[in-house]
Structures are given as structure tokens and as C-alpha cells.
Design an enzyme around this catalytic site. Structure first.
Site, PDB file in Angstrom:
ATOM      1  N   HIS A  62       0.756  -1.114   0.036  1.00  0.00           N
ATOM      2  CA  HIS A  62       0.124  -0.159   0.049  1.00  0.00           C
ATOM      3  C   HIS A  62       0.900   1.307  -0.063  1.00  0.00           C
ATOM      4  O   HIS A  62       1.770   1.200   1.010  1.00  0.00           O
ATOM      5  CB  HIS A  62      -0.812  -0.055   1.194  1.00  0.00           C
ATOM      6  CG  HIS A  62      -1.980  -1.024   1.377  1.00  0.00           C
ATOM      7  ND1 HIS A  62      -1.938  -2.201   1.109  1.00  0.00           N
ATOM      8  CD2 HIS A  62      -3.348  -0.697   1.394  1.00  0.00           C
ATOM      9  CE1 HIS A  62      -3.146  -2.846   1.383  1.00  0.00           C
ATOM     10  NE2 HIS A  62      -4.073  -1.841   1.570  1.00  0.00           N
ATOM     11  N   GLU A 117      -1.275   6.595  -0.137  1.00  0.00           N
ATOM     12  CA  GLU A 117      -2.514   6.777  -0.050  1.00  0.00           C
ATOM     13  C   GLU A 117      -3.042   8.171   0.700  1.00  0.00           C
ATOM     14  O   GLU A 117      -3.548   8.159   1.689  1.00  0.00           O
ATOM     15  CB  GLU A 117      -3.401   5.612   0.735  1.00  0.00           C
ATOM     16  CG  GLU A 117      -4.906   5.564   0.648  1.00  0.00           C
ATOM     17  CD  GLU A 117      -5.440   4.376   1.212  1.00  0.00           C
ATOM     18  OE1 GLU A 117      -4.715   3.415   1.696  1.00  0.00           O
ATOM     19  OE2 GLU A 117      -6.512   4.064   1.150  1.00  0.00           O
TER      20      GLU A 117
HETATM   21 ZN   LIG Z   1      -6.163  -1.604   0.849  1.00  0.00          ZN
END
Ligand SMILES: [Zn+2]
Length: 436
Positions: free
Chosen positions: A230, A233
Site C-alpha cells: 500500500h 494513499e
Molecule cells: Zn487496501
């Protein structure tokens, strides 16, 4: 509207619209939207034959006439969190923010995520995904101790139980700063390897990010693991961990698959920086998954009474133009990171079309929910329709993109191994006893 009369074991589907991007090598006339009108013969769980019927030839005996309805291969959902799914009623996000999500999930995990709780919510999520037409799914598993010891065995049991219906994969999810504890990284690496999983982390712009990434890459190489991050974000312009991941992949000579999710900040950064990052991503062979629904929900969330001005998604068009493999996926469902969702990849594709402009032309964007994530997940042949391949597909009423993407297609027919499945979407009330 009349329901499509569909046998339990179809042998011949006539007048099916299939998309050329999902049947490479198909020899047929393609319309302006990329569709070919074909007959599909099914036998022994496989697509026995697929092709155009010569003009004026009558329907084959016993054929089901789909009257031009679209048939897509079953979906591949490459980024989900089925360990978090459906906790919303007991743990809502207090303000719809990213921090609100992180804090709420953390509290819920510590207080409530027993093996039984995780297993029931996972199974609920998988029944939704299966009924909507998904045949492969990767989930992240919150793996900060002691949750790793609870969730991984549950996942392995779930993978076994769902074998033949949904191909399940898991990646461990922890903030990369947890890997400052190298003993933890080593033990989690071992756990993931034993469970045939994928090594993962959430990257932040930490002062020692490069060192941490090196340790992650080395652990993956030691165990022959693929990687799943990830990254970025956020709308913060200074978040360039995607570039750091690409650089780490290059200088470590990493040869496994790397999938990076989100990369929201990229769409806020100056072109000159963005292009440098994308060149490195392409060179490193990294694939990107965008999570448009979750991004729309969390990014640019304001608490001053003003309206969001930014959709949150990353630069998929620029990536695709550089040959970077790209996918879109569900991400969270009914948890503090995203209050909605049902693991319906048609909904994801519909939303992606609107948010990311997967249209005019549609080109090969349908691969973003089918064959592209299948390749990233090392599932050869999944997410495509071809003679000799598995008869795993979804039959829709819509005959064009505008028809397909304008209605929920709740009466779609899902065919698995050549048989139409019973599509039973679970009732929310099933989980009520977990929500008190
Ligand atoms: Zn996610």
C-alpha cells in the site's frame, strides 16, 4: 422484465457478445465497442468452441439465445480486506477520514477479531464475491502481532474451504515501520512463506524507508515471495514511496511480482517528477492497482463544510501508456476505510469507468478487472474466455457498454465449471450477533 431462461448446465449459448480484449486471438468481426457476436459451446466444464455462426444459419438445436447479451469471464479482485469487512455497524468511521479509519479498525481488531469473528465475516464476504461472479481474490490480512497468529490460520482454512469456487491469496499488512524489528520481519516472512502468501507492507515517507524496503526485498528474495504494497494513499505531494519501491526493486534485482496499491499522491505531483517515477515503475516491472471507490471516500475528505475537489485516483492512463500492468479492485467493504461495497467487481468496473474514464475508447480497460490482475496473481488463463479454457463466465442482460454499466445487473447469471451457480447473496442480519 422476463427472466432469461437458463438451464443448470448450458451446452450452447447463442448470440453472446464477448469483448475482444478478453479473448485474445479470437477471429471474428468486432463492432465499434470491441464486441464480437459469437456462439459458445460448453462441454465438461470447458468452453469447447467459440466463434461466429455464418449469417443466416439457424440457431443450433437446444441453444440458449442470449440475444446479444454480454458475456464476461469471471472477475479477479486483486486487492481486498476481507478480514476487516462488515465491521461498520459496530465500528463506524467517526468522521470519514483516513486517521478515523486507522484508529477505528485498530480498536476493533484488538477488541473483537477472534478467529471465529474473522472467519464468519470472511465467509460472508466470499459468498458476496462468488455470487457477483468473482473467481479469484487477494486479501490483505492485518498482521501486527498477535493478529497474525489468529488471522493467517483462519485464512488458510478459508482458502481450503473455498477451493474450486474462489482462488484465494493473502498478503500480510503492517506499517513498514514495524519491520524495524527485524526479528518480527523474519518471523512474519516465514509465516507468509509457509502459508504460500505474499509479503506486504504500508509504506510511508520515513527517514529510514530505503533501509526498510531493502530488508523487505531481501526477506522476499530469501523465501521466493511476491510483494504487495500500500503506497502513498494520501494527497500529500511529498509522498513518493512508489518511486522508492521501484528504486529498491531495481537495485535489489528483484525478479518476483510486485503489486502496488493506491499511489493517490502521484496525481497531485508535478509532471516532471511523475514521469521519472513512472519510468522507474515500468523498468522495475511493477504492476499498479487502483481502488477508486475507497479513494473517492477517503481522499480529499474535508471537515470545514467545503466540497471535495479531487477524486483521489492515480494515473492509470499514463501508466497503461507506458506498458505498466494496471488493475482496479474492491479494497474495503463496509468497514471504517469504506462505508459501502459488496465485492461486486461489476460495480468496481462501473465506478472506475466513471471516475477514471475507462471509455471513449473502452480499449482494453476490461482487462483491469480480469486478465491483468490474473497475471499479477499468477493465475494463467484466468480472466479470459477462449476455446479450451474453463467455462467460468458471467452472462449479463446489457448488450453494449451503456446498457451494461447503467443498471446493477442484479439478475446476472454466473456460470462456473460449465454450470450456472445458485447466486445467494447473504443477508446482513446473519452478522447481527457479531455487531453488539
Ligand atoms: Zn487496501
Amino acid at each position: 422484465m422476463e427472466a432469461i431462461q437458463f438451464p443448470a448446465t448450458p451446452r450452447m449459448l447463442a448470440n453472446a457478445r464477448i469483448h475482444v480484449s478478453l479473448s485474445p486471438g479470437l477471429n471474428a468481426v468486432v463492432d465499434s465497442e470491441g464486441f464480437a457476436l459469437v456462439d459458445i459451446a460448453v462441454e465438461g466444464g470447458k468452453v469447447a468452441a467459440m466463434g461466429e455462426r455464418p449469417r443466416g444459419t439457424p440457431l443450433p438445436a437446444g441453444a440458449v439465445d442470449l440475444a446479444g447479451g454480454i458475456v464476461l469471464p469471471t472477475f479477479v479482485d486483486s486487492h481486498t480486506h476481507i478480514d476487516k469487512g462488515h465491521i461498520w455497524p459496530r465500528r463506524p468511521n467517526p468522521d470519514g477520514s483516513f486517521m478515523g479509519a486507522l484508529t477505528s479498525v485498530g480498536e476493533d481488531r484488538v477488541a473483537r477479531w477472534s478467529a471465529g469473528d474473522v472467519a464468519r465475516r470472511m465467509d460472508f464476504s466470499l459468498r458476496c464475491a462468488y455470487a457477483h461472479g468473482t473467481s479469484a481474490l487477494r486479501t490483505h490480512l492485518d498482521s501486527i502481532a498477535p493478529q497474525d497468529a489468529i488471522s493467517w490460520p483462519v485464512f488458510e482454512e478459508m482458502r481450503e474451504r473455498w477451493k474450486g469456487r474462489i482462488d484465494l491469496q493473502a498478503a500480510c499488512l503492517v506499517g513498514i515501520e514495524s519491520y524495524r524489528d527485524r526479528a518480527f520481519l523474519a518471523s512474519l516472512g516465514k509465516r507468509v512463506a509457509n502459508a504460500k502468501g505474499v509479503l506486504g507492507a504500508v509504506t510511508y515517507m520515513l527517514p529510514d524507508l530505503e533501509e526498510l524496503l531493502d530488508a523487505v526485498f531481501r526477506t522476499a528474495m530469501d523465501h521466493g515471495l511476491d510483494l504487495d504494497f500500500h503506497a502513498d494513499e494520501t494527497g500529500d505531494l511529498s509522498a513518493v514511496s512508489l518511486r522508492k519501491i521501484a528504486e529498491a526493486a531495481l537495485w535489489n534485482g528483484f525478479e518476483g511480482k510486485i503489486l502496488v496499491g493506491h499511489c493517490c499522491a502521484l496525481s497531485r505531483q508535478p509532471d516532471i517528477e511523475v514521469l521519472d517515477t513512472l519510468d522507474k515503475v515500468a523498468k522495475a516491472g511493477i504492476a499498479i492497482v487502483s481502488l477508486p471507490m475507497c479513494n473517492l471516500y477517503l481522499q480529499d475528505r474535508r471537515h470545514d463544510g467545503t466540497t471535495p475537489r479531487w477524486r483521489g485516483v492515480t494515473l492509470l492512463h499514463e501508466m497503461s501508456a507506458r506498458g505498466i500492468p494496471v488493475a482496479v479492485a474492491s479494497d474495503n467493504t463496509r468497514d471504517p476505510f469504506y462505508a459501502y461495497g459488496d465485492l461486486d467487481m461489476l460495480e468496481v468496473y462501473r465506478m472506475a469507468t466513471r471516475i477514471l474514464h475507462f471509455d471513449h475508447p473502452v480499449a482494453d480497460w476490461p482487462t483491469a478487472v480480469t486478465s491483468a490482475p490474473a497475471d499479477i496473481m499468477r493465475l494463467p488463463g484466468a480472466g479470459t474466455l477462449f476455446a479450451g479454457g474453463p467455462a467460468d463466465f458471467v452472462v449479463f442482460r446489457g448488450r453494449s457498454w451503456t446498457e451494461l454499466l447503467s443498471r446493477p445487473e442484479s439478475d446476472r447469471i454466473v456460470v462456473r465449471d460449465g454450470k450456472s451457480i445458485e447466486r445467494s447473496i447473504p443477508d446482513y442480519a446473519e452478522l447481527d450477533d457479531l455487531m453488539g
